[in-house]
Design an enzyme around this catalytic site. Structure first.
Site, PDB file in Angstrom:
ATOM      1  N   ASP A  88       8.618  11.422  -2.815  1.00  0.00           N
ATOM      2  CA  ASP A  88       8.497  10.542  -1.657  1.00  0.00           C
ATOM      3  C   ASP A  88       7.076  10.042  -1.429  1.00  0.00           C
ATOM      4  O   ASP A  88       6.827   9.330  -0.450  1.00  0.00           O
ATOM      5  CB  ASP A  88       8.985  11.268  -0.393  1.00  0.00           C
ATOM      6  CG  ASP A  88      10.461  11.617  -0.467  1.00  0.00           C
ATOM      7  OD1 ASP A  88      11.253  10.741  -0.878  1.00  0.00           O
ATOM      8  OD2 ASP A  88      10.824  12.763  -0.138  1.00  0.00           O
ATOM      9  N   ASP A  89       6.155  10.390  -2.308  1.00  0.00           N
ATOM     10  CA  ASP A  89       4.776   9.967  -2.133  1.00  0.00           C
ATOM     11  C   ASP A  89       4.638   8.474  -2.434  1.00  0.00           C
ATOM     12  O   ASP A  89       5.065   7.994  -3.487  1.00  0.00           O
ATOM     13  CB  ASP A  89       3.860  10.766  -3.064  1.00  0.00           C
ATOM     14  CG  ASP A  89       2.400  10.415  -2.868  1.00  0.00           C
ATOM     15  OD1 ASP A  89       1.786  10.966  -1.945  1.00  0.00           O
ATOM     16  OD2 ASP A  89       1.884   9.585  -3.624  1.00  0.00           O
ATOM     17  N   PHE A  90       4.012   7.755  -1.501  1.00  0.00           N
ATOM     18  CA  PHE A  90       3.887   6.303  -1.654  1.00  0.00           C
ATOM     19  C   PHE A  90       3.114   5.936  -2.917  1.00  0.00           C
ATOM     20  O   PHE A  90       3.499   5.021  -3.653  1.00  0.00           O
ATOM     21  CB  PHE A  90       3.189   5.712  -0.424  1.00  0.00           C
ATOM     22  CG  PHE A  90       2.944   4.234  -0.541  1.00  0.00           C
ATOM     23  CD1 PHE A  90       3.945   3.325  -0.280  1.00  0.00           C
ATOM     24  CD2 PHE A  90       1.695   3.754  -0.927  1.00  0.00           C
ATOM     25  CE1 PHE A  90       3.735   1.965  -0.395  1.00  0.00           C
ATOM     26  CE2 PHE A  90       1.471   2.385  -1.049  1.00  0.00           C
ATOM     27  CZ  PHE A  90       2.487   1.489  -0.783  1.00  0.00           C
TER      28      PHE A  90
END
Length: 211
Positions: A151-153
């Site tokens: 989920d890390d941008f």
């Protein structure tokens, strides 16, 4: 970190291996102060790197020589925390973290003996700490090698560009790439972040990268 990750990516992901060759050596060293690292993570949530750095600098100035410690943060009033730039919500998160560390509900010193998932379960007891923050702790505080922060941008942005997606790929496609990186997903993620920094700092030199 074993040099074998070079062989792994050369064999299983030539695209990522190309990033490794361009960016250079893997330089991540685990943070020694685990509480400070969690404070940094909470401060950094949903704001720019520059804003987070400024807030932390003001917090450090406020606590002075006592340092960013559980008892010190617990003693600060919500008004003091807001004065350094923290939202009321983040101020409450820091107080909750301090309280749970002080009471022993979250034992930072013993987390290194737990599995990745058990570390995550221990940390998400704290208000404001979700799975992403716990994964950052696994990578940057414990030095775990195979954490894929799906989920890390930044990781998603790098994958989108490197692998030629027209838009950020759906979760199954991201997880498939993460499996390709295993057992060195943390290293691959670190190179994704450095790749984006490289593109921002050296646009001409980055011309050989996928666009």
């Amino acid at each position: 970190m074993p040099a074998s990750f070079h062989h792994h990516f050369r064999r299983h992901d030539p695209i990522l291996h190309g990033v490794i060759r361009r960016v250079g050596p893997y330089r991540l060293k685990p943070a020694r102060d685990r509480f400070d690292m969690l404070v940094r993570s909470i401060i950094s949530q949903q704001i720019s790197v520059g804003a987070a750095r400024a807030i932390r600098g003001r917090l450090q100035e406020l606590v002075g020589k006592e340092g960013i410690k559980p008892a010190v943060i617990a003693a600060l009033t919500p008004a003091q925390l807001r004065a350094v730039g923290l939202s009321p919500q983040k101020a409450s998160y820091l107080h909750d973290l301090s309280a749970k560390v002080q009471t022993g509900q979250v034992r930072l010193a013993g987390l290194g003996r737990l599995s990745d998932e058990d570390v995550i379960e221990a940390l998400i007891q704290v208000k404001g700490i979700g799975r992403w923050t716990a994964q950052m702790f696994l990578i940057f505080a414990l030095g775990r090698a195979d954490v894929f922060p799906v989920d890390d941008f930044g990781v998603r942005a790098a994958i989108t560009r490197l692998y030629g997606f027209a838009e950020p790929p759906a979760r199954p496609a991201l997880l498939a790439i993460g499996q390709r990186w295993s057992p060195f997903a943390s290293i691959a993620s670190w190179y994704c972040w450095r790749y984006l920094e490289f593109l921002r700092s050296q646009p001409a030199a980055a011309a050989g990268y996928p666009v």
